[in-house]
Design a protein around this motif. Structure first.
Motif, PDB file in Angstrom:
ATOM      1  N   LEU A 128     -16.471  49.462  -7.646  1.00  0.00           N
ATOM      2  CA  LEU A 128     -17.617  50.265  -8.075  1.00  0.00           C
ATOM      3  C   LEU A 128     -17.297  50.996  -9.372  1.00  0.00           C
ATOM      4  O   LEU A 128     -16.333  51.751  -9.457  1.00  0.00           O
ATOM      5  N   ALA A 129     -18.139  50.773 -10.374  1.00  0.00           N
ATOM      6  CA  ALA A 129     -18.031  51.509 -11.627  1.00  0.00           C
ATOM      7  C   ALA A 129     -18.492  52.949 -11.404  1.00  0.00           C
ATOM      8  O   ALA A 129     -19.139  53.258 -10.395  1.00  0.00           O
ATOM      9  N   PRO A 130     -18.192  53.885 -12.315  1.00  0.00           N
ATOM     10  CA  PRO A 130     -18.704  55.254 -12.177  1.00  0.00           C
ATOM     11  C   PRO A 130     -20.232  55.252 -12.045  1.00  0.00           C
ATOM     12  O   PRO A 130     -20.937  54.594 -12.816  1.00  0.00           O
ATOM     13  N   GLY A 131     -20.718  55.961 -11.027  1.00  0.00           N
ATOM     14  CA  GLY A 131     -22.159  56.028 -10.786  1.00  0.00           C
ATOM     15  C   GLY A 131     -22.724  54.844 -10.033  1.00  0.00           C
ATOM     16  O   GLY A 131     -23.943  54.783  -9.784  1.00  0.00           O
ATOM     17  N   ALA A 132     -21.864  53.882  -9.655  1.00  0.00           N
ATOM     18  CA  ALA A 132     -22.340  52.679  -8.970  1.00  0.00           C
ATOM     19  C   ALA A 132     -22.626  52.956  -7.505  1.00  0.00           C
ATOM     20  O   ALA A 132     -22.188  53.961  -6.934  1.00  0.00           O
ATOM     21  N   ARG A 133     -23.354  52.025  -6.892  1.00  0.00           N
ATOM     22  CA  ARG A 133     -23.737  52.155  -5.490  1.00  0.00           C
ATOM     23  C   ARG A 133     -23.524  50.836  -4.736  1.00  0.00           C
ATOM     24  O   ARG A 133     -23.577  49.760  -5.331  1.00  0.00           O
ATOM     25  N   LEU A 134     -23.294  50.980  -3.442  1.00  0.00           N
ATOM     26  CA  LEU A 134     -23.338  49.865  -2.499  1.00  0.00           C
ATOM     27  C   LEU A 134     -24.627  49.978  -1.703  1.00  0.00           C
ATOM     28  O   LEU A 134     -24.965  51.056  -1.202  1.00  0.00           O
ATOM     29  N   VAL A 135     -25.346  48.865  -1.568  1.00  0.00           N
ATOM     30  CA  VAL A 135     -26.548  48.810  -0.736  1.00  0.00           C
ATOM     31  C   VAL A 135     -26.363  47.669   0.253  1.00  0.00           C
ATOM     32  O   VAL A 135     -25.899  46.578  -0.121  1.00  0.00           O
ATOM     33  N   LEU A 136     -26.707  47.911   1.504  1.00  0.00           N
ATOM     34  CA  LEU A 136     -26.580  46.856   2.508  1.00  0.00           C
ATOM     35  C   LEU A 136     -27.659  46.999   3.563  1.00  0.00           C
ATOM     36  O   LEU A 136     -28.210  48.080   3.767  1.00  0.00           O
ATOM     37  N   ASP A 137     -27.941  45.872   4.225  1.00  0.00           N
ATOM     38  CA  ASP A 137     -28.846  45.914   5.372  1.00  0.00           C
ATOM     39  C   ASP A 137     -28.263  45.112   6.529  1.00  0.00           C
ATOM     40  O   ASP A 137     -27.681  44.045   6.335  1.00  0.00           O
ATOM     41  N   VAL A 138     -28.385  45.695   7.721  1.00  0.00           N
ATOM     42  CA  VAL A 138     -28.033  45.034   8.981  1.00  0.00           C
ATOM     43  C   VAL A 138     -29.110  45.387   9.999  1.00  0.00           C
ATOM     44  O   VAL A 138     -29.803  46.395   9.863  1.00  0.00           O
ATOM     45  N   PHE A 139     -29.241  44.563  11.036  1.00  0.00           N
ATOM     46  CA  PHE A 139     -30.245  44.886  12.040  1.00  0.00           C
ATOM     47  C   PHE A 139     -29.800  46.085  12.872  1.00  0.00           C
ATOM     48  O   PHE A 139     -28.607  46.399  12.967  1.00  0.00           O
ATOM     49  N   LEU A 242     -34.330  47.752  11.424  1.00  0.00           N
ATOM     50  CA  LEU A 242     -33.423  47.562  10.301  1.00  0.00           C
ATOM     51  C   LEU A 242     -32.630  48.836  10.022  1.00  0.00           C
ATOM     52  O   LEU A 242     -33.159  49.945  10.145  1.00  0.00           O
ATOM     53  N   GLN A 243     -31.368  48.668   9.648  1.00  0.00           N
ATOM     54  CA  GLN A 243     -30.581  49.752   9.064  1.00  0.00           C
ATOM     55  C   GLN A 243     -30.326  49.366   7.596  1.00  0.00           C
ATOM     56  O   GLN A 243     -29.599  48.429   7.304  1.00  0.00           O
ATOM     57  N   LEU A 244     -30.950  50.109   6.712  1.00  0.00           N
ATOM     58  CA  LEU A 244     -30.861  49.841   5.273  1.00  0.00           C
ATOM     59  C   LEU A 244     -30.238  51.068   4.633  1.00  0.00           C
ATOM     60  O   LEU A 244     -30.831  52.148   4.620  1.00  0.00           O
ATOM     61  N   VAL A 245     -29.028  50.942   4.126  1.00  0.00           N
ATOM     62  CA  VAL A 245     -28.289  52.112   3.657  1.00  0.00           C
ATOM     63  C   VAL A 245     -27.872  51.952   2.200  1.00  0.00           C
ATOM     64  O   VAL A 245     -27.562  50.859   1.728  1.00  0.00           O
ATOM     65  N   ILE A 246     -27.901  53.072   1.489  1.00  0.00           N
ATOM     66  CA  ILE A 246     -27.441  53.164   0.110  1.00  0.00           C
ATOM     67  C   ILE A 246     -26.241  54.114   0.096  1.00  0.00           C
ATOM     68  O   ILE A 246     -26.305  55.214   0.648  1.00  0.00           O
ATOM     69  N   CYS A 247     -25.153  53.671  -0.497  1.00  0.00           N
ATOM     70  CA  CYS A 247     -23.877  54.379  -0.391  1.00  0.00           C
ATOM     71  C   CYS A 247     -23.268  54.613  -1.764  1.00  0.00           C
ATOM     72  O   CYS A 247     -23.501  53.857  -2.705  1.00  0.00           O
ATOM     73  N   GLU A 248     -22.464  55.677  -1.815  1.00  0.00           N
ATOM     74  CA  GLU A 248     -21.694  56.010  -3.007  1.00  0.00           C
ATOM     75  C   GLU A 248     -20.241  56.252  -2.601  1.00  0.00           C
ATOM     76  O   GLU A 248     -19.963  56.494  -1.431  1.00  0.00           O
ATOM     77  N   PRO A 249     -19.333  56.234  -3.572  1.00  0.00           N
ATOM     78  CA  PRO A 249     -17.937  56.563  -3.254  1.00  0.00           C
ATOM     79  C   PRO A 249     -17.828  57.964  -2.686  1.00  0.00           C
ATOM     80  O   PRO A 249     -18.516  58.892  -3.142  1.00  0.00           O
ATOM     81  N   ASP A 250     -16.980  58.121  -1.701  1.00  0.00           N
ATOM     82  CA  ASP A 250     -16.828  59.409  -1.026  1.00  0.00           C
ATOM     83  C   ASP A 250     -15.984  60.359  -1.883  1.00  0.00           C
ATOM     84  O   ASP A 250     -15.011  59.924  -2.511  1.00  0.00           O
TER      85      ASP A 250
END
Length: 250
Positions: A128-139, A242-250
């Motif tokens: 992840l670059a600075p300011g980047a995000r992870l987005v994922l979806d699972v049921f 659906l579980q749809l989550v947007i994440c950032e570095p902790d």
């Protein structure tokens, strides 16, 4: 990993042809973040090719060589430039960072062990670059649905489709649920009127429960900043599919 299930990439695309709301969601996230995009478990490029067509530099990491070959063919047909890489999302090192990483369509659930999921998130964190995000979806697992997984073969009418070569294809599934492993172990049967069970493949999918997902992300160095229950960005609730989550570095 259920490699056999993904050995016929065109059959897979006919089985799961939709998901346009998901495509538009991920396109919007790519536009919001800007910059480079990495998809883990990129499959046949159903989501990544439209993102690349919007002008984003894109990389797709996929374990199945058959799915990668179909993704390359589809991207070439559309004249879209995507870097396709064969690799395992459990642990990877691409030597660069990205502005958006996403894991779509339950792809994360092919990782059955908690340490595999955490290892994936740790690898994402490093990319992840600075300011980047992870987005994922699972049921969102339903205990009632899991309890009905009794091993009996049943028709799945909603999954029926028409193959241009074979004609109408019906799909049967037999599943059991291993509560200790949190894994649904299934066998999928594809048949036509003239050819019973022309394709039979196992598929094993993990369940990740709502309280468990933030913990696994935290162990991987990430935190949830937004969580939705559908593609319209409705708040997550117990009854959401659906579980749809947007994440950032902790």
């Amino acid at each position: 990993m259920s490699n056999q299930f993904y050995s016929d990439a065109r059959l897979y695309d006919r089985l799961f042809p939709g998901g346009e709301q998901a495509v538009e969601f991920y396109r919007a996230e790519a536009d919001r973040q800007g910059g480079t995009v990495l998809e883990l478990g990129s499959g046949t490029g159903h989501k990544l090719i439209p993102i690349a067509s919007d002008g984003h530099p894109c990389v797709g990491l996929e374990l199945s060589t058959d799915m990668l070959a179909e993704a390359r063919r589809k991207a070439d047909d559309r004249g879209v430039d995507v870097e396709w890489l064969q690799g395992d999302m459990r642990e990877f090192d691409l030597g660069r960072t990205f502005d958006l990483v996403f894991i779509a369509a339950n792809s994360l659930l092919h990782l059955h062990e908690a340490d595999e999921v955490v290892g994936c998130f740790q690898s994402v964190r490093r990319h992840l670059a600075p300011g980047a995000r992870l987005v994922l979806d699972v049921f969102n697992p339903s205990v009632r649905v899991l309890a009905r997984a009794d091993g009996v073969r049943r028709r799945r009418d909603a999954l029926s489709f028409v193959d241009p070569d074979r004609g109408p294809v019906r799909v049967d599934v037999a599943e059991t649920y291993d509560a200790t492993a949190q894994v649904t172990r299934g066998t999928w049967f594809f048949s036509t009127e003239s050819e019973a069970d022309f394709f039979v493949a196992p598929l094993e999918i993990r369940s990740i429960f709502p309280q468990e997902l933030p913990l696994l992300l935290s162990l991987g160095g990430l935190r949830v900043v937004e969580r939705f229950g559908d593609w319209s960005r409705a708040p997550f609730a117990a009854e959401a599919a659906l579980q749809l989550v947007i994440c950032e570095p902790d």
